[in-house]
Design an enzyme around this catalytic site. Structure first.
Site, PDB file in Angstrom:
ATOM      1  N   ASP A  49     -24.675  10.274 -29.381  1.00  0.00           N
ATOM      2  CA  ASP A  49     -23.555  11.098 -28.934  1.00  0.00           C
ATOM      3  C   ASP A  49     -22.330  10.877 -29.815  1.00  0.00           C
ATOM      4  O   ASP A  49     -22.368  10.100 -30.768  1.00  0.00           O
ATOM      5  CB  ASP A  49     -23.270  10.928 -27.438  1.00  0.00           C
ATOM      6  CG  ASP A  49     -22.940   9.522 -27.013  1.00  0.00           C
ATOM      7  OD1 ASP A  49     -23.397   9.123 -25.926  1.00  0.00           O
ATOM      8  OD2 ASP A  49     -22.235   8.818 -27.762  1.00  0.00           O
ATOM      9  N   LYS A  71     -21.296  15.305 -25.797  1.00  0.00           N
ATOM     10  CA  LYS A  71     -20.529  14.426 -24.914  1.00  0.00           C
ATOM     11  C   LYS A  71     -19.059  14.352 -25.280  1.00  0.00           C
ATOM     12  O   LYS A  71     -18.377  13.450 -24.838  1.00  0.00           O
ATOM     13  CB  LYS A  71     -21.087  12.991 -24.856  1.00  0.00           C
ATOM     14  CG  LYS A  71     -22.431  12.879 -24.164  1.00  0.00           C
ATOM     15  CD  LYS A  71     -22.250  12.834 -22.669  1.00  0.00           C
ATOM     16  CE  LYS A  71     -23.564  12.989 -21.936  1.00  0.00           C
ATOM     17  NZ  LYS A  71     -24.337  11.831 -21.819  1.00  0.00           N
ATOM     18  N   GLY A 102     -22.182   4.972 -27.500  1.00  0.00           N
ATOM     19  CA  GLY A 102     -20.994   4.187 -27.815  1.00  0.00           C
ATOM     20  C   GLY A 102     -20.850   3.027 -26.835  1.00  0.00           C
ATOM     21  O   GLY A 102     -21.252   3.134 -25.675  1.00  0.00           O
ATOM     22  N   GLY A 103     -20.313   1.922 -27.303  1.00  0.00           N
ATOM     23  CA  GLY A 103     -20.029   0.789 -26.418  1.00  0.00           C
ATOM     24  C   GLY A 103     -21.298   0.198 -25.841  1.00  0.00           C
ATOM     25  O   GLY A 103     -22.234  -0.135 -26.568  1.00  0.00           O
ATOM     26  N   ASP A 104     -21.329   0.071 -24.525  1.00  0.00           N
ATOM     27  CA  ASP A 104     -22.463  -0.489 -23.805  1.00  0.00           C
ATOM     28  C   ASP A 104     -23.136   0.625 -22.993  1.00  0.00           C
ATOM     29  O   ASP A 104     -22.440   1.405 -22.350  1.00  0.00           O
ATOM     30  CB  ASP A 104     -21.949  -1.590 -22.855  1.00  0.00           C
ATOM     31  CG  ASP A 104     -23.057  -2.119 -21.990  1.00  0.00           C
ATOM     32  OD1 ASP A 104     -23.973  -2.748 -22.538  1.00  0.00           O
ATOM     33  OD2 ASP A 104     -23.032  -1.872 -20.767  1.00  0.00           O
ATOM     34  N   THR A 132     -18.630  -3.325 -25.009  1.00  0.00           N
ATOM     35  CA  THR A 132     -17.958  -2.188 -24.390  1.00  0.00           C
ATOM     36  C   THR A 132     -16.542  -2.033 -24.956  1.00  0.00           C
ATOM     37  O   THR A 132     -15.955  -2.992 -25.476  1.00  0.00           O
ATOM     38  CB  THR A 132     -17.968  -2.341 -22.855  1.00  0.00           C
ATOM     39  OG1 THR A 132     -17.559  -1.104 -22.281  1.00  0.00           O
ATOM     40  CG2 THR A 132     -17.056  -3.462 -22.375  1.00  0.00           C
ATOM     41  N   ALA A 133     -16.015  -0.804 -24.861  1.00  0.00           N
ATOM     42  CA  ALA A 133     -14.705  -0.522 -25.453  1.00  0.00           C
ATOM     43  C   ALA A 133     -13.646  -1.527 -24.987  1.00  0.00           C
ATOM     44  O   ALA A 133     -12.822  -1.976 -25.794  1.00  0.00           O
ATOM     45  CB  ALA A 133     -14.277   0.902 -25.107  1.00  0.00           C
ATOM     46  N   MET A 184     -11.621   6.991 -20.471  1.00  0.00           N
ATOM     47  CA  MET A 184     -11.533   8.457 -20.331  1.00  0.00           C
ATOM     48  C   MET A 184     -10.260   8.880 -19.599  1.00  0.00           C
ATOM     49  O   MET A 184     -10.277   9.817 -18.801  1.00  0.00           O
ATOM     50  CB  MET A 184     -12.773   9.000 -19.583  1.00  0.00           C
ATOM     51  CG  MET A 184     -14.060   8.745 -20.330  1.00  0.00           C
ATOM     52  SD  MET A 184     -15.534   9.130 -19.377  1.00  0.00           S
ATOM     53  CE  MET A 184     -15.789   7.599 -18.472  1.00  0.00           C
ATOM     54  N   GLY A 213     -10.181   2.065 -31.048  1.00  0.00           N
ATOM     55  CA  GLY A 213     -10.160   0.612 -31.208  1.00  0.00           C
ATOM     56  C   GLY A 213     -11.274   0.096 -32.103  1.00  0.00           C
ATOM     57  O   GLY A 213     -12.381   0.630 -32.091  1.00  0.00           O
TER      58      GLY A 213
HETATM   59  N1  SAH Z   1     -20.240   3.266 -22.870  1.00  0.00           N
HETATM   60  C1  SAH Z   1     -18.924   3.257 -23.479  1.00  0.00           C
HETATM   61  C2  SAH Z   1     -17.924   4.101 -22.715  1.00  0.00           C
HETATM   62  C3  SAH Z   1     -18.264   5.570 -22.665  1.00  0.00           C
HETATM   63  S1  SAH Z   1     -17.035   6.503 -21.846  1.00  0.00           S
HETATM   64  C4  SAH Z   1     -18.430   1.811 -23.602  1.00  0.00           C
HETATM   65  O1  SAH Z   1     -19.049   0.902 -23.035  1.00  0.00           O
HETATM   66  O2  SAH Z   1     -17.430   1.585 -24.277  1.00  0.00           O
HETATM   67  C5  SAH Z   1     -16.026   7.007 -23.192  1.00  0.00           C
HETATM   68  C6  SAH Z   1     -14.679   6.327 -23.145  1.00  0.00           C
HETATM   69  O3  SAH Z   1     -14.766   5.014 -23.676  1.00  0.00           O
HETATM   70  C7  SAH Z   1     -13.609   6.998 -23.993  1.00  0.00           C
HETATM   71  O4  SAH Z   1     -13.041   8.098 -23.325  1.00  0.00           O
HETATM   72  C8  SAH Z   1     -12.623   5.862 -24.143  1.00  0.00           C
HETATM   73  O5  SAH Z   1     -11.855   5.698 -22.974  1.00  0.00           O
HETATM   74  C9  SAH Z   1     -13.542   4.655 -24.267  1.00  0.00           C
HETATM   75  N2  SAH Z   1     -13.780   4.250 -25.656  1.00  0.00           N
HETATM   76  C10 SAH Z   1     -14.964   4.189 -26.280  1.00  0.00           C
HETATM   77  N3  SAH Z   1     -14.833   3.720 -27.542  1.00  0.00           N
HETATM   78  C11 SAH Z   1     -13.511   3.468 -27.714  1.00  0.00           C
HETATM   79  C12 SAH Z   1     -12.725   2.958 -28.794  1.00  0.00           C
HETATM   80  N4  SAH Z   1     -13.274   2.622 -29.964  1.00  0.00           N
HETATM   81  N5  SAH Z   1     -11.390   2.837 -28.608  1.00  0.00           N
HETATM   82  C13 SAH Z   1     -10.813   3.184 -27.446  1.00  0.00           C
HETATM   83  N6  SAH Z   1     -11.507   3.664 -26.385  1.00  0.00           N
HETATM   84  C14 SAH Z   1     -12.831   3.807 -26.508  1.00  0.00           C
END
Ligand code: SAH
Length: 261
Positions: A49, A71, A102-104, A132-133, A184, A213
């Protein structure tokens, strides 16, 4: 791929017919886990995504078929139900399927829904956690999520607007000695700050918003519940952004190390 941990009994190579839900971390490719790096390098097909950064996509097997699942806000290229079934279909073609998020995958990632469908259809799967972010942003922006003097608890919430408001436990969030992390939340930032003040936090309570970030585009705007919405608007931040509310934000001036300027 040669293993980076020769003496460690690893989980082994990706297995055909299996779906791997892999967390890509917040952006910086060096924040991938070793497991994630290995699995994406071995993928036959990648379903990803928009939060997955280009330097991470560059680590994926160059011969893998790539399917974009969308997404972005308000633009889901593939509806979630179809996506769940797509993973089943690809696995039945005996491919090594990587669902890269993205993230976790289990933090606001709908990973649970995808795995439920896999389970119902008898498809083998593995979940590879990611940073995670909140964790990435905390480290790279110099804002610890907890701190003995400021916050003994930390809550992660989604600030996604539904019919113009957020359905959150405001009395539970508007507490001292706790950090609130809002995923979000950019479009609902004014609503969020107003509700926290309405439920008892002082207008001068520290708050920050961090764009992209851990990437070279990271930018942090700090203020208070009263000032942050206007400051964020003026800064014209780009997605993704994470909001941090709490006294830990005060530590940034001393602990920031990554952002220039
Ligand atoms: N699964 C992801 C989150 C998905 S929801 C996780 O664990 O990080 C998507 C939201 O994650 C974005 O709207 C934002 O709020 C946050 N996000 C993801 N990557 C980011 C980043 N590099 N910097 C700031 N916010 C981030």
């Amino acid at each position: 791929m040669t293993t980076l941990l020769p003496d460690f009994p690893t989980r082994g190579s990706a297995v055909p017919g299996t779906v791997y839900l892999v967390g890509a971390g917040p952006g910086d490719p060096e924040l991938l886990t070793l497991r994630a790096l290995r699995i994406i390098a071995e993928a036959d097909v990648l379903v990803y995504d928009n939060l997955v950064s280009q330097p991470i996509l560059d680590q994926v097997n160059p011969h893998a078929e790539r399917l974009y699942a969308g997404k972005e806000r308000g633009n889901h290229a593939v509806p979630q139900d179809d996506l769940n079934l797509l993973l089943v279909k690809l696995a039945r073609q005996n491919k090594r399927v990587v669902r890269l998020k993205g993230g976790d995958p289990y933090t606001f990632g709908r990973g649970g829904e995808e795995v439920e469908t896999l389970k119902e259809n008898g498809i083998p799967f593995e979940v590879v956690p990611g940073i995670t972010a909140a964790a990435g942003v905390a480290a790279f922006a110099g804002i610890p999520l907890t701190h003995r003097n400021y916050a003994q608890a930390c809550v992660f919430v989604t600030g996604h607007l539904k019919d113009g408001s957020m359905n959150l436990d405001w009395p539970g969030l508007a507490r001292r000695r706790q950090t609130v992390i809002i995923y979000m939340g950019l479009h609902g930032l004014s609503h969020l700050c107003a509700q926290l003040v309405a439920h008892g936090l002082p207008p001068d309570w520290p708050a920050a918003i961090v764009q992209q970030g851990t990437t070279p585009e990271q930018r942090t705007v700090t203020g208070t519940l009263a000032t942050l919405p206007a400051l964020a608007e003026a800064a014209q931040l780009k997605a993704p952004t994470l909001i941090i509310v709490g006294e830990v934000v005060r530590l940034k001036d001393r602990l920031a190390w990554f952002e220039k300027g």
